[in-house]
Design a protein around this motif. Structure first.
Motif, PDB file in Angstrom:
ATOM      1  N   UNK A   5      39.400  42.029 102.687  1.00 33.73           N
ATOM      2  CA  UNK A   5      39.541  42.506 101.302  1.00 33.73           C
ATOM      3  C   UNK A   5      39.580  41.329 100.341  1.00 33.73           C
ATOM      4  N   UNK A   6      40.365  40.305 100.681  1.00 33.66           N
ATOM      5  CA  UNK A   6      40.450  39.121  99.826  1.00 33.66           C
ATOM      6  C   UNK A   6      39.077  38.493  99.640  1.00 33.66           C
ATOM      7  N   UNK A   7      38.354  38.309 100.738  1.00 35.00           N
ATOM      8  CA  UNK A   7      37.052  37.665 100.651  1.00 35.00           C
ATOM      9  C   UNK A   7      36.079  38.479  99.800  1.00 35.00           C
ATOM     10  N   UNK A  43      46.407  46.346  96.007  1.00 39.30           N
ATOM     11  CA  UNK A  43      45.794  45.594  97.095  1.00 39.30           C
ATOM     12  C   UNK A  43      45.337  44.224  96.603  1.00 39.30           C
ATOM     13  N   UNK A  44      44.713  44.193  95.434  1.00 36.80           N
ATOM     14  CA  UNK A  44      44.256  42.925  94.858  1.00 36.80           C
ATOM     15  C   UNK A  44      45.433  41.966  94.688  1.00 36.80           C
ATOM     16  N   UNK A  45      46.510  42.457  94.107  1.00 35.59           N
ATOM     17  CA  UNK A  45      47.671  41.603  93.878  1.00 35.59           C
ATOM     18  C   UNK A  45      48.278  41.122  95.193  1.00 35.59           C
ATOM     19  N   UNK A  46      48.245  41.952  96.199  1.00 31.63           N
ATOM     20  CA  UNK A  46      48.784  41.542  97.501  1.00 31.63           C
ATOM     21  C   UNK A  46      47.977  40.388  98.077  1.00 31.63           C
ATOM     22  N   UNK A  47      46.654  40.510  98.061  1.00 29.67           N
ATOM     23  CA  UNK A  47      45.842  39.445  98.647  1.00 29.67           C
ATOM     24  C   UNK A  47      45.832  38.208  97.749  1.00 29.67           C
TER      25      UNK A  47
END
Length: 186
Positions: A5-7, A43-47
Motif C-alpha cells: 500500500x505504501x509503495x 491507511x495512508x496515514x498509517x503507512x
C-alpha cells in the motif's frame, strides 16, 4: 500488505490511488481493508507515519554508526542520500517529500506528521553538529538546531533535484559545498 500500500501511494500519490488499486496491491477485499485499516486516509496515514518513524530512526542510526569525525559523518550521510536519490530508477525520491508536496498544504494530519519528521531528522543532524562543535570542527557559537534544519533543507533539495534528473555528481558536489559552508571553529 502495508508495504505494498505504501509503495502504491508513493508511486501514484494519494489522489492517484483508488480503493480498487489498494485492493489489488494488498490482495484484500474492500471490506477487509476497511475493517483492518479504516478508510483510505486512515491507511495512508498509517503507512506514511510508519515510513516517517523509520526515516528518523534510520537517520539517527546512520549518524551514530560511523566512527569518523562528526563533520565527516554529516558529509557521508548526505552523500549517501545523494547517491540513493541520484541512482534511483524510476526516480521516486523520498516518500516524505512526495507526501509533503502532494498533501501537506491541504491535509493537516499529513502536515503535522511531516513537521514531526523534519523535526526528528533536524534533531539528529543537530546532535552531530554539536559533536562537531565539541570536536572543534564547527564554530561552538553557531546554533546547532538551525544548522540541523539547514541540512534538512539540503536533503530535501537534493531529493527534488534528483527527481528532475540532475546528475548524481552534481548532487554530491552540492552536498560537499554545503558541508564546506558550515561555520568552521576558530
Amino acid at each position: 500488505m502495508l508495504r505494498a500500500a505504501r509503495d502504491h501511494f508513493w508511486e501514484a500519490g494519494y489522489e492517484g490511488t483508488s480503493t480498487y488499486d489498494l485492493m489489488h496491491v494488498m490482495g484484500l477485499g474492500k471490506g477487509s481493508i476497511y475493517k483492518a485499516f479504516g478508510n483510505k486516509h486512515d491507511l495512508y496515514m498509517r503507512v506514511f507515519s510508519g515510513y516517517c518513524e523509520d526515516l528518523v530512526s534510520q537517520t539517527e542510526q546512520a549518524l551514530a554508526a560511523s566512527t569518523t569525525s562528526p563533520v565527516r559523518r554529516l558529509e557521508e550521510y548526505l552523500i549517501s542520500l545523494a547517491h540513493l536519490f541520484g541512482s534511483e530508477t524510476p526516480r521516486r525520491g523520498c516518500f516524505l517529500t512526495s507526501a509533503t508536496t502532494d498533501l501537506a498544504a491541504k491535509d493537516e494530519a499529513v502536515a503535522v506528521q511531516a513537521r514531526r519528521t523534519f523535526d526528528g531528522i533536524a534533531a539528529a543532524l543537530a546532535s552531530t553538529v554539536r559533536d562537531a562543535q565539541a570536536a572543534e570542527e564547527i564554530d561552538p557559537e553557531a546554533d546547532a538546531t538551525e544548522l540541523g534544519y539547514l541540512l534538512v533543507s539540503v536533503i530535501r533539495g537534493i531529493d527534488c533535484m534528483a527527481r528532475a534528473g540532475v546528475a548524481e555528481s552534481v548532487l554530491t558536489s552540492a552536498v560537499r559545498t554545503a558541508i564546506r559552508m558550515l561555520p568552521a571553529a576558530g
